[in-house]
Design an enzyme around this catalytic site. Structure first.
Site, mmCIF file in Angstrom:
data_model
loop_
_atom_site.group_PDB
_atom_site.id
_atom_site.type_symbol
_atom_site.label_atom_id
_atom_site.label_comp_id
_atom_site.label_asym_id
_atom_site.label_seq_id
_atom_site.Cartn_x
_atom_site.Cartn_y
_atom_site.Cartn_z
ATOM 1 N N ASN A 297 -2.342 -8.340 4.952
ATOM 2 C CA ASN A 297 -3.114 -7.958 3.773
ATOM 3 C C ASN A 297 -3.960 -9.091 3.196
ATOM 4 O OD1 ASN A 297 -0.215 -8.615 3.357
ATOM 5 N ND2 ASN A 297 -0.845 -8.786 1.232
ATOM 6 N N THR B 74 13.994 14.234 -6.951
ATOM 7 C CA THR B 74 12.997 15.308 -6.927
ATOM 8 C C THR B 74 11.680 14.781 -6.393
ATOM 9 O OG1 THR B 74 14.062 16.346 -8.809
ATOM 10 C CG2 THR B 74 11.776 16.972 -8.391
ATOM 11 N N CYS C 70 0.501 -9.136 -5.470
ATOM 12 C CA CYS C 70 1.914 -9.317 -5.810
ATOM 13 C C CYS C 70 2.233 -10.781 -6.035
ATOM 14 C CB CYS C 70 2.810 -8.808 -4.695
ATOM 15 S SG CYS C 70 2.242 -7.282 -4.017
HETATM 16 C C1 LIG Z 1 0.324 -2.992 -1.058
HETATM 17 C C2 LIG Z 1 1.210 -3.326 0.085
HETATM 18 C C3 LIG Z 1 2.582 -3.020 0.035
HETATM 19 C C4 LIG Z 1 3.249 -2.421 -1.175
HETATM 20 O O1 LIG Z 1 2.894 -1.074 -1.324
HETATM 21 P P1 LIG Z 1 3.246 -0.304 -2.699
HETATM 22 O O2 LIG Z 1 3.004 1.130 -2.361
HETATM 23 O O3 LIG Z 1 2.289 -0.833 -3.707
HETATM 24 O O4 LIG Z 1 4.663 -0.586 -3.015
HETATM 25 C C5 LIG Z 1 3.343 -3.331 1.134
HETATM 26 N N1 LIG Z 1 2.798 -3.903 2.221
HETATM 27 C C6 LIG Z 1 1.492 -4.196 2.308
HETATM 28 C C7 LIG Z 1 0.954 -4.817 3.541
HETATM 29 C C8 LIG Z 1 0.658 -3.926 1.240
HETATM 30 O O5 LIG Z 1 -0.632 -4.257 1.322
#
Ligand SMILES: *Cc1c(COP(=O)(O)O)cnc(C)c1O
Length: 406
Positions: free
Chosen positions: A154, A243, A348
């Site tokens: 990412n 749910t 993050c």
């Molecule tokens: C954004 C991302 C996540 C986390 O996804 P969420 O749905 O926001 O929890 C995990 N792995 C990668 C590579 C991401 O880019």
């Protein structure tokens, strides 16, 4: 016409496609049923919608609908996959393997399991962020439960050779989990061709809503068993109680379908806009350094065939760019050009102020890493937006450069 602010941070999140929103809306009000209500039409309608979405997601990765477990997002999917495997197989085996450039949530889960007494091997990467499958082969012991490798990173967009890795894991009877969040809809993903046993997906990275995702769990050759991490009513084959988020799931399904139907068009659009951005930024700036694998021009990629075919040959996501601007701190640059929405790396991680561990893993110094910016081109970006972003950033860089030199 003012086109600012310009969003170039599509690895962090994406806007919900209007067609996705439209598909979701009835499930908030008219069709509000609980998909687990088996005794009336409200429940049946919700269940039917969830089943359609399950098929839409499965079709994107060559899976069966019954192999898709809906979750609250990829963070949960990664937790469920790794903790679920560790708990299911942990009586007999105690070792996990992952890589240095996983998403933070995968690394955090692995370190959590390490504290619980599992052994962990973190495989390093080369200067482009690639894992050498031979390193995985060497790391495997008769204690190894699973290997977790992110399909496409990412921050620097590096695509891993999962096919070669799965040949090794298959031979040793070990599960292969992959975080395919960034790969989904950008490059061809087929869990059978690639030999993936578990895969994590997130809706908000593919023009769907936030707070919903999925985990692919292989049902045969081999059948993967997971210990549930959420106890309750036994939804999702007992693997994930609670749910179902019906509108969110409908949105994920629609977003997946659009990613599949419009793959060809989107791929070439990403390639073209990313090339424009790269050439615009790096041609005039002598200190501009590319982080991660090469940015191949459209002309070369076209010679590989269709977008599907080309996407199997590339080593970098079509929409990703990550560059280091000499000694200009990225924070200063983003402050000076606030109307361009980019980031220094994973959303993050930006709270921690630490330099990116991904850039560190490919050999960048802390200083170079602090001068690096990640760009994520999206479906709705235009040529004009890229042109504007390039000129705005170039201008800010020359101002900042003259400040540091005086
Ligand atoms: C954004 C991302 C996540 C986390 O996804 P969420 O749905 O926001 O929890 C995990 N792995 C990668 C590579 C991401 O880019």
């Amino acid at each position: 016409m003012d086109m600012t602010p310009i969003y170039l941070d599509h690895h962090a999140t994406t806007p919900v496609d209007p067609r996705v929103l439209e598909a979701m809306l009835p499930y908030f009000s008219i069709n509000f049923g609980n998909a687990a209500s088996r005794q009336h039409v409200f429940g049946w309608e919700a269940e039917e919608a969830v089943n359609i979405a399950r098929k839409q997601v499965a079709d994107c990765i060559g899976a069966e609908a019954s192999e898709i477990i809906f979750t609250s997002g990829a963070t949960e999917s990664n937790n469920l996959a790794l903790k679920g495997l560790a708990e299911m197989y942990g009586q007999k085996k105690r070792h996990l393997i992952t890589t240095a450039i996983e998403h933070k949530c995968v690394l955090d889960v692995c370190h959590h399991l390490e504290k619980k007494g599992f052994n962990l091997t973190v495989i390093p990467v080369d200067h482009e962020g690639r894992v050498d499958p031979a390193d995985i082969k060497i790391a495997i012991t008769d204690q190894t439960i699973a290997v977790s490798v992110i399909m496409a990173n990412n921050e620097i967009g590096t695509i891993q050779n999962l096919k070669a890795i799965s040949q090794i894991t298959r031979e040793r009877g070990i599960f292969l989990h992959s975080d395919i969040v960034q790969a989904f809809g950008k490059i061809a993903v087929n869990v059978n061709e690639l030999g993936i046993d578990l895969a994590s997906i997130s809706a908000h990275k593919i023009y769907g809503p936030k707070g919903v995702g999925a985990l692919y769990v292989r049902r045969k050759n081999p059948r993967v068993k997971l210990a549930a991490q959420m106890d309750g009513g036994g939804h999702e084959n007992g693997m994930r109680s609670g749910t179902l988020n019906v509108p969110g799931i409908v949105g994920l399904g629609k977003a997946a379908e659009l990613a599949r139907f419009e793959f060809e068009e989107n791929f070439w659009r990403y390639i073209r806009l990313r090339q424009q951005l790269f050439e615009g930024l790096c041609a005039p700036i002598s200190q501009c350094l590319l982080n991660g694998p090469a940015v191949l021009p459209e002309s070369i990629l076209r010679s590989y065939g269709t977008a599907q075919e080309a996407s199997k040959k590339i080593l970098r996501l079509p929409n990703n760019l990550n560059v280091c601007f000499g000694n200009v701190p990225a924070d200063n640059l983003m402050m000076a050009a606030k109307e361009i929405a980019v980031s220094t790396g994973s959303a993050c991680m930006s709270a921690t102020r630490e330099p990116s561990y991904v850039l560190k893993a490919i050999g960048l110094s802390d200083e170079k890493s602090r001068s690096s910016i990640r760009f994520g081109v999206g479906r709705t970006n235009t040529d004009d937006e890229i042109t504007y972003a390039v000129s705005r950033l170039s201008q800010a860089i020359s101002v900042l450069n003259s400040v540091t030199h005086n």
